[in-house]
Each structure stands twice: as C-alpha cells, then as structure tokens.
Scaffold this motif. Structure first.
Motif, mmCIF file in Angstrom:
data_model
loop_
_atom_site.group_PDB
_atom_site.id
_atom_site.type_symbol
_atom_site.label_atom_id
_atom_site.label_comp_id
_atom_site.label_asym_id
_atom_site.label_seq_id
_atom_site.Cartn_x
_atom_site.Cartn_y
_atom_site.Cartn_z
ATOM 1 N N GLN A 168 0.817 -1.211 0.000
ATOM 2 C CA GLN A 168 0.000 0.000 0.000
ATOM 3 C C GLN A 168 0.854 1.266 0.000
ATOM 4 N N ASP A 172 0.475 4.239 -2.650
ATOM 5 C CA ASP A 172 0.273 5.637 -2.259
ATOM 6 C C ASP A 172 1.318 6.543 -2.911
ATOM 7 N N GLU A 176 0.566 9.548 -5.511
ATOM 8 C CA GLU A 176 1.025 10.904 -5.208
ATOM 9 C C GLU A 176 1.871 11.462 -6.358
#
Length: 202
Positions: A168, A172, A176
């Motif tokens: 994860q 992320d 981003e």
C-alpha cells in the motif's frame, strides 16, 4: 561517460530492432511514431497501432533493476499512459489523419519489454493490470540484442497471474507522483499554450 554512451547505444539498437520487426511483438502491429517527448522529461519509446486500430504504447526497460529503478520506470510509464489517455485528444486526430482510418477511442494498451526483472517490477506491472490497464510484459535477451541487431529478438511473455500485490505504501507513492505530474503538466500546458497554440508534447 563511456558506460552511459554504451547504455544509450544499446537502447537505441534495441528500439531500432523492434521498429523493424514489430511482428515479433504482435502480428499486425504497425509503427506510428517513436521517441515521442513529453514536457516532463519522459519519452514514449514506440507508439503503434494494433490490428484493431487501438493505440499501443511500447516501453523498453534496458537497465539492471533495483527497487528505485522499478519505481522510476513505472512512475514514468503511468504518467505517459495518463498523458496519452487524458491530454492527447489531438493525438487521436493526428493518427486518424495519417492512417486514414478511425481509431478505437479507448485508452492505449501497454507492452513492456525488459531485459531484467525482479519481484517489485512485476508487482508494479500487476498493479497496472488491476487498474484495468491492458498490460503485457515481455523479457528479451540484451546480449542477443547487441550481437544480432537485424534479427528478431528472442522474446518471452512473463505471466503476472501469481504476482504478489503491491504494498500500500508503494501504491500511495505512485498515486502521489501521478497527481504531482498531472498538476505540473497542466501548469506547463497553460504557460506554453499562451505563446504556442499547438506545441509538440501535448
């Protein structure tokens, strides 16, 4: 430096080989353009059309892979895919004008060619498939690419079926990075369009 020059030549020779022998990737594949720049520093290696007139983005990894190299490759690849899919409506019109045939108005497929692979690289590729991107990964022999520049490469399709899910934290970071690149692209688009209505790279 000598090593960087050697790497650039290897990459160029491999892309030249692929451009001359596209049927080794897929029957009916046609080259539309190559080395297409974006204003954020990434390049599409080969942009092709398949037999169904869908765009196919072909991207080459020619480096030995560490985690940071895998990250860098897929951040760039995901940006380029989004760029073509969301910012390049004019590109579809350009392709249709040159080929005289309508394109499938759906995001492009992706073919990744890599001379090296590791777990994180395959996890990234598998994650793109989970995002409903049409992705194939092929392995090629870089030594053969150097020796036999005019002969078709020996390619092996890599299965992603048993690949572990991407962490994860990595997901992320990818999301981003994608958001940052989208904002940067929009900012440059607004700035450049003010002086040049049709810049190359949009």
């Amino acid at each position: 430096n000598q090593d960087k020059s050697k790497t650039r030549n290897l990459r160029k020779n491999t892309l030249d080989n692929l451009a001359k022998n596209l049927n080794q990737l897929e029957e009916g594949l046609e080259l539309f353009d190559r080395d297409i720049p974006s204003l954020l520093g990434e390049e599409i290696d080969l942009l092709c059309l398949d037999k169904n007139h869908r765009l196919v983005l072909v991207q080459l990894n020619h480096r030995k892979l560490k985690k940071e190299n895998s990250f860098s490759f897929f951040k760039g690849l995901f940006y380029l895919w989004n760029w073509i899919s969301n910012f390049k409506d004019d590109f579809f019109a350009e392709v249709e004008k040159k080929t005289g045939s309508p394109l499938l108005k759906i995001p492009p497929r992706i073919i990744i060619l890599t001379s090296d692979q590791n777990q994180i690289f395959l996890e990234f590729a598998s994650h793109l498939k989970e995002l409903v991107l049409d992705v194939d990964v092929l392995h090629y022999d870089s030594a053969q690419a150097v020796k036999d520049t005019d002969l078709p490469l020996r390619l092996e399709k890599i299965s992603l079926n048993k690949t572990n899910p991407l962490d994860q934290d990595d997901i992320d970071e990818l999301n981003e990075d994608t958001a940052k690149r989208a904002k940067a692209q929009y900012y440059i688009w607004e700035k450049v369009r003010s002086s040049n209505p049709n810049p190359r790279g949009f």
